[in-house]
Design a protein around this motif. Sequence first.
Motif, PDB file in Angstrom:
ATOM      1  N   MET A   1       1.494  -8.214  -5.698  1.00 29.75           N
ATOM      2  CA  MET A   1       0.871  -6.925  -5.400  1.00 29.75           C
ATOM      3  C   MET A   1       1.930  -5.825  -5.398  1.00 29.75           C
ATOM      4  SD  MET A   1      -1.931  -6.345  -2.443  1.00 29.75           S
ATOM      5  CE  MET A   1      -0.706  -6.365  -1.141  1.00 29.75           C
ATOM      6  N   LEU A   2       1.531  -4.675  -5.892  1.00 24.11           N
ATOM      7  CA  LEU A   2       2.471  -3.550  -6.000  1.00 24.11           C
ATOM      8  C   LEU A   2       2.699  -2.934  -4.619  1.00 24.11           C
ATOM      9  CD1 LEU A   2       3.963  -1.535  -7.888  1.00 24.11           C
ATOM     10  CD2 LEU A   2       1.807  -0.314  -8.136  1.00 24.11           C
ATOM     11  N   PRO A   3       3.915  -3.001  -4.100  1.00 24.71           N
ATOM     12  CA  PRO A   3       4.132  -2.384  -2.786  1.00 24.71           C
ATOM     13  C   PRO A   3       3.859  -0.893  -2.881  1.00 24.71           C
ATOM     14  CG  PRO A   3       6.100  -3.577  -3.522  1.00 24.71           C
ATOM     15  CD  PRO A   3       5.169  -3.500  -4.687  1.00 24.71           C
ATOM     16  N   ASP A   4       3.374  -0.325  -1.800  1.00 25.25           N
ATOM     17  CA  ASP A   4       3.170   1.125  -1.727  1.00 25.25           C
ATOM     18  C   ASP A   4       1.825   1.550  -2.281  1.00 25.25           C
ATOM     19  OD1 ASP A   4       5.025   2.697  -0.444  1.00 25.25           O
ATOM     20  OD2 ASP A   4       5.348   3.973  -2.159  1.00 25.25           O
ATOM     21  N   GLN A   5       1.139   0.676  -3.025  1.00 22.46           N
ATOM     22  CA  GLN A   5      -0.174   1.070  -3.540  1.00 22.46           C
ATOM     23  C   GLN A   5      -1.252   0.573  -2.595  1.00 22.46           C
ATOM     24  OE1 GLN A   5      -1.930  -0.598  -7.261  1.00 22.46           O
ATOM     25  NE2 GLN A   5      -2.410   1.504  -7.764  1.00 22.46           N
ATOM     26  N   HIS A   6      -2.037   1.500  -2.073  1.00 24.95           N
ATOM     27  CA  HIS A   6      -3.182   1.146  -1.242  1.00 24.95           C
ATOM     28  C   HIS A   6      -4.383   1.881  -1.839  1.00 24.95           C
ATOM     29  CE1 HIS A   6      -5.213   1.041   2.989  1.00 24.95           C
ATOM     30  NE2 HIS A   6      -5.844   0.331   2.100  1.00 24.95           N
ATOM     31  N   ILE A   7      -5.302   1.112  -2.388  1.00 25.02           N
ATOM     32  CA  ILE A   7      -6.489   1.707  -3.001  1.00 25.02           C
ATOM     33  C   ILE A   7      -7.549   1.789  -1.900  1.00 25.02           C
ATOM     34  CG2 ILE A   7      -8.093   1.597  -4.951  1.00 25.02           C
ATOM     35  CD1 ILE A   7      -6.067  -0.254  -6.371  1.00 25.02           C
TER      36      ILE A   7
ATOM     37  N   ASN B   1      -4.686  -4.825  -2.956  1.00 28.63           N
ATOM     38  CA  ASN B   1      -4.619  -3.919  -1.804  1.00 28.63           C
ATOM     39  C   ASN B   1      -5.726  -2.861  -1.896  1.00 28.63           C
ATOM     40  OD1 ASN B   1      -3.667  -3.254   0.684  1.00 28.63           O
ATOM     41  ND2 ASN B   1      -1.871  -2.125  -0.024  1.00 28.63           N
ATOM     42  N   LEU B   2      -6.877  -3.320  -2.344  1.00 32.08           N
ATOM     43  CA  LEU B   2      -8.080  -2.484  -2.392  1.00 32.08           C
ATOM     44  C   LEU B   2      -8.853  -2.694  -1.096  1.00 32.08           C
ATOM     45  CD1 LEU B   2     -10.446  -0.828  -3.622  1.00 32.08           C
ATOM     46  CD2 LEU B   2     -11.110  -2.878  -4.903  1.00 32.08           C
ATOM     47  N   SER B   3      -8.996  -1.619  -0.325  1.00 35.06           N
ATOM     48  CA  SER B   3      -9.743  -1.707   0.937  1.00 35.06           C
ATOM     49  C   SER B   3     -11.173  -1.233   0.733  1.00 35.06           C
ATOM     50  CB  SER B   3      -9.092  -0.830   2.016  1.00 35.06           C
ATOM     51  OG  SER B   3      -7.842  -1.332   2.390  1.00 35.06           O
ATOM     52  N   ILE B   4     -12.124  -2.133   0.941  1.00 41.24           N
ATOM     53  CA  ILE B   4     -13.525  -1.728   1.045  1.00 41.24           C
ATOM     54  C   ILE B   4     -13.973  -2.125   2.445  1.00 41.24           C
ATOM     55  CG2 ILE B   4     -14.011  -1.795  -1.439  1.00 41.24           C
ATOM     56  CD1 ILE B   4     -15.183  -4.540  -1.156  1.00 41.24           C
ATOM     57  N   ALA B   5     -15.054  -1.526   2.919  1.00 41.19           N
ATOM     58  CA  ALA B   5     -15.439  -1.735   4.313  1.00 41.19           C
ATOM     59  C   ALA B   5     -16.456  -2.853   4.434  1.00 41.19           C
ATOM     60  CB  ALA B   5     -16.011  -0.449   4.892  1.00 41.19           C
ATOM     61  N   GLY B   6     -16.530  -3.445   5.635  1.00 41.24           N
ATOM     62  CA  GLY B   6     -17.563  -4.437   5.934  1.00 41.24           C
ATOM     63  C   GLY B   6     -18.767  -3.758   6.575  1.00 41.24           C
TER      64      GLY B   6
END
Lengths: 384, 384
Positions: free
Chosen positions: A1-7, A320-325
């Motif tokens: 995973m690419l550090p520093d990338q937060h989608i 590092n893709l954040s989707i919600a629950g």
Amino acid sequence: MLPDQHILRIPGPSPIPPSVERAMAQPMIGHRGQETKDLLATIRPRLKPVFGTEQEVMIVTGSGTSGLETAVVNTVEPGDEVLVVVTGAFGDRFAKICEAYQIRTHRMEVEWGSAATPEDVKQFLETHSGIKAVFATYCETSTGILNPIRDIAKVVQDTSDALVIVDGVSCVGGVQTRMDDWGIDVLVTGSQKALMLPAGLTFISVSDRAWQVIDSNKQPRFYLDLRKYRDSLEKNATPFTPGLSLLFGLDQVLNLFEEEGLENVYNRHGLMMKMTRQAFRALDIPLLTSDDAASPTVTAVKPEDFAAEDLRKAVKQSFNLSIAGGQQHLQGKIFRIGHMGYCSPADVLQIIGSIEIGLQQIGKNVDLGAGTRAAQQVYLEESR
Amino acid sequence: MLPDQHILRIPGPSPIPPSVERAMAQPMIGHRGQETKDLLATIRPRLKPVFGTEQEVMIVTGSGTSGLETAVVNTVEPGDEVLVVVTGAFGDRFAKICEAYQIRTHRMEVEWGSAATPEDVKQFLETHSGIKAVFATYCETSTGILNPIRDIAKVVQDTSDALVIVDGVSCVGGVQTRMDDWGIDVLVTGSQKALMLPAGLTFISVSDRAWQVIDSNKQPRFYLDLRKYRDSLEKNATPFTPGLSLLFGLDQVLNLFEEEGLENVYNRHGLMMKMTRQAFRALDIPLLTSDDAASPTVTAVKPEDFAAEDLRKAVKQSFNLSIAGGQQHLQGKIFRIGHMGYCSPADVLQIIGSIEIGLQQIGKNVDLGAGTRAAQQVYLEESR
């Protein structure tokens, strides 16, 4: 995973545009100095179109919930009878705030994932006289529905003298909002959703009719007393120390809105909603909400044959893709994608493409690329 | 189009990671103070693994071309005879620099889009004695090929006493580089490609063998005199004022490399290359280069039935996605995608998904989602 990338694709906080980040990094200024007065003078008229109002939009330093509480403590008093339309966790919160202040609170519970119907509101008001205010949520973040606020406001006005008080936290700035034309009396939103800022500011506008109620309301209140904000704003000031770096950012957010044009902003959100929904349809994964009730800012998906939490973990781990629950009783049963604010159709393609991989990773056999293709087709049709 | 979003996918400058942006925004310091010495002391040992060397890596403030010129003026003198392997625009640049200094320059012209072969270099050296240096490009940015530097270095050493001088500008930090093991005598790179910084720094490392040549070289030079940089670096200093904010950023870039691990960085670049190439194969659009010659940092595509420039305009207009065109005689004939540095597999999905739409927009009928699917399949296979 690419550090520093937060989608970051949860339904708020949403990503901050780079120029807004830079604007917020300006050196601090004094909140009683001329610089702050100048800043507020610049911001005041430009916030009004976002709310669709000729009224002033007051700025309270606090999160969205402080804005909801502001709406409550300024308009109703213990013993007053109110209706709260509850279509999810944030309608529930409005009701809880009313209850905390000993307001006689009627909850109109709507099944989570459905929108409220104006007819039900009308029927309630016809059988309950003396309702002082109707509280409703515009976009219900917890389910991704958009309540028909315009029609609800109309039936409230046609049937009663109640104030129409609206939580617009997760959509104002992303969807068409005409506070004056629709007859909304109090409209609240937050900074961290379609307004592309960090959390920390809440925005409130009030109709003439509601000001009469507010001015005579005996409910004890200090920090959240809207009269103080109104009187200060006339002098381009705030009653208490404002979150100044967020105001620097807000000025730039308004620049971005003006550069794109508000109609284009709303169309972009509608397009992203359609792309997202068609993608899941193509993948044969059920949506929580109907097309009629869907919000342009957040899409809730209710899988039947895999665990929502597994997918969330997979895309978090791979991209590092954040989707919600889900929230409350929908926890573990749905996942929610925020496509609001600083989000583009190209970003939607990235979300869908990554989720297709995540689905495969958790053993849900999908036709790879089929969701992407459906989203691409929507883009091409809508932009023709 | 979303204002403020620029999807920068040219083969350098590449996007800057947010933490590097923040690092560069640190307050300025004096270049002769202890803070700068401390900073350089921190950076020095950590640059070496990126070059694959035990030698010091010198830092010159200037763009990549100043690094190439540094390599030339320190190692050869007017009248010296050299071979320059020209596989594209940057091989051509190395030759032009040599020619500007009246070096007797033999160009080995290789068809653009192909890599040089060690056999040809060997054959040249066997028929030309007295060659002082062989200049070659590791990744040729203009065509997206990666020359077999390891094998070229070996034949040069086996066949001659020439120095091996390598331009690694558009790949060092993104692909495996073992300067010492492979027998590279001078290796140059720039800050704005796989090193994820703005342009403005160039990095040069030199073998013991090359230092002997450099120390006795009579070529007039001042700013680019490597002896000055070597002597200063021993004292954790630079001979001239360095681009300090880029050094702040470099320190954080090295943190990111260490967090991800260099092997993982290289694997990520290899994966992005494969995803990109398979996507265009699936769309039946020809690649300029063969798999064997392809660079992990940039992919060149050579369409046969549509204009590359039309596609570039379409994706720029729809998504503010910047991809590069061709250089020199390849202008208008190819387009190039940079997938280096701060770029992830999820970003590749975004690039491909957007390009598929762009193709449709310019009338090239593609199977929407087919390129995305191919890229997704590569991801799933490689990450298994």
